[in-house]
Design an enzyme around this catalytic site. Structure first.
Site, PDB file in Angstrom:
ATOM      1  N   CYS A  22       0.836  -1.216   0.000  1.00 21.47           N
ATOM      2  CA  CYS A  22       0.000   0.000   0.000  1.00 21.47           C
ATOM      3  C   CYS A  22       0.863   1.255   0.000  1.00 21.47           C
ATOM      4  O   CYS A  22       0.552   2.236  -0.682  1.00 21.47           O
ATOM      5  CB  CYS A  22      -0.903   0.030   1.229  1.00 21.47           C
ATOM      6  SG  CYS A  22      -2.006  -1.375   1.354  1.00 21.47           S
TER       7      CYS A  22
HETATM    8  C1  BEZ Z   1       0.566  -4.782   1.910  1.00 19.37           C
HETATM    9  O1  BEZ Z   1       0.298  -3.620   1.605  1.00 19.37           O
HETATM   10  O2  BEZ Z   1       1.702  -5.208   1.761  1.00 19.37           O
HETATM   11  C2  BEZ Z   1      -0.517  -5.710   2.418  1.00 19.37           C
HETATM   12  C3  BEZ Z   1      -1.593  -5.193   3.122  1.00 19.37           C
HETATM   13  C4  BEZ Z   1      -2.560  -6.067   3.625  1.00 19.37           C
HETATM   14  C5  BEZ Z   1      -2.458  -7.433   3.400  1.00 19.37           C
HETATM   15  C6  BEZ Z   1      -1.375  -7.909   2.661  1.00 19.37           C
HETATM   16  C7  BEZ Z   1      -0.408  -7.058   2.162  1.00 19.37           C
END
Ligand code: BEZ
Length: 277
Positions: free
Chosen positions: A99
Site C-alpha cells: 500500500c
Molecule cells: C501490503 O500492503 O503489503 C498488504 C496489506 C494487507 C495485506 C497484505 C499485504
C-alpha cells in the site's frame, strides 16, 4: 455480540437502501467457517447477507454517494466529484508495504491526472490519525519528493468499502485483528456524470500499475470525445478503432482516412483534431 450485530446491520442497511433491496435481519446467519484460527473466526461477523446485498456496481452504474471523513476534511462524495473525473482507489490497511508503494506512485502521477481533469481519492480501512502519520512515511520513502496531495478516506468500519464492494469475499481468512474482512485493492473510475466507467480489483498481495490506470483513463476520455474504441495495449498517439456501429460512409466523413483489416476491424489515426473540440 449485540454491537457486532448492529454493525453488521448498519453496513447492510447502507448497501441495502442504496440498492433498494432487503436489508439483513437479526436472523441473518453469521459465517463461522471452521478455520484453524479460531479466535479470529469467532470475531468474524460479516454475514453472508451483507456480502450478497451490497449494491451491484456494474459499469455504467451510478456511483453511490456517501459522506466520509478524509485527510482533507469531511466530504460528500458527489460534491467532491463535481464536474471532474474521479479515481477512487482502496487499500487494505495503513502502514503496510505494498500500500505504501501504491500511494507513493499515485502521488507521483497526481499532476498527470489533474491534466486530465481527474481527481484522486484513496481509501484505507483505518482512522484519520493513522492516515496522517502514514502519509509522513509515504512522503519520506515512496513519493520521490512529491506530496500526497489527494485526500484519503478514513473507513475503519468499512462502510464505504462495503458500499463499493471493496471487501474480500472469497478468502475469509483475510481478516484484520478485529475480525473484519480486509478491503481489497479496488480502483473505480467515475466520470463527471457520476457513473462508474471502469473497475479494477486486485488482491492484497499484488500492487497495481498506475501507468495502466492512466492509460485506461486516456482510453475512456478519448472514446468519449472522439467516438472511437482502443485496441489491445493502446497508448495515446497510436491508431484507434472505428466502432462497428459507424458505417464506412460515416467513418470517412468523420475521420477521413481509415483502413479496414476486416469489415469489422477498421483503424484510423489518433484523432488529434477531434480531441481538441
Ligand atoms: C501490503 O500492503 O503489503 C498488504 C496489506 C494487507 C495485506 C497484505 C499485504
Amino acid at each position: 455480540m449485540a454491537s457486532t450485530l448492529s454493525r453488521t446491520l448498519r453496513i447492510a442497511s447502507i448497501a441495502g437502501v442504496r440498492a433498494g433491496i432487503r436489508v439483513a435481519s437479526a436472523r441473518t446467519p453469521i459465517i463461522r467457517p471452521g478455520f484453524a484460527q479460531k479466535s479470529a473466526v469467532r470475531a468474524f461477523s460479516v454475514s453472508r447477507a451483507t456480502f450478497d446485498e451490497q449494491p451491484r456496481l456494474r459499469l455504467g452504474s451510478p456511483a453511490p454517494n456517501f459522506k466520509a471523513e478524509t485527510t482533507h476534511g469531511p466530504i460528500d462524495f458527489h460534491e467532491f466529484i463535481g464536474k471532474s473525473w474521479t479515481i477512487l482507489f482502496s487499500h487494505p490497511a495503513d502502514f503496510t508495504p505494498v500500500c505504501t508503494t501504491e500511494l507513493g506512485a499515485f502521488a507521483q502521477l497526481e499532476e498527470e491526472f489533474a491534466k486530465r481533469n481527474t481527481k484522486l481519492i484513496g481509501l484505507s480501512a483505518n482512522g484519520l490519525d493513522s492516515h496522517e502519520k502514514w502519509i509522513e512515511d509515504i512522503e519520506e520513502v515512496a513519493t520521490n519528493g512529491n506530496k500526497v496531495g489527494f485526500p484519503i478516506i478514513a473507513d475503519p468500519e468499512r462502510k464505504v468499502a462495503f458500499l463499493y464492494d471493496m471487501v474480500d469475499h472469497q478468502d475469509l481468512t483475510n481478516i484484520d485483528t478485529k475480525g473484519i474482512a480486509f478491503t481489497i485493492r479496488a480502483v473505480f473510475i467515475i466520470d463527471p456524470n457520476k457513473k462508474v466507467r471502469l473497475t479494477m480489483l486486485y488482491p492484497a498481495s499484488t500492487g497495481r500499475n498506475t501507468a495502466e490506470v492512466l492509460r485506461v483513463l486516456d482510453s475512456l476520455q478519448t472514446g468519449d470525445k472522439a467516438g472511437v474504441t482502443t485496441p489491445i495495449n493502446w497508448v495515446p498517439g497510436e491508431d484507434v478503432i472505428v466502432p462497428p456501429s459507424v458505417s464506412n460512409e460515416a467513418a470517412a466523413a468523420k475521420f477521413g482516412e481509415f483502413r479496414a483489416v476486416k469489415p469489422y476491424l477498421r483503424y484510423t489515426k489518433y484523432p488529434t483534431e477531434l480531441l481538441k473540440k
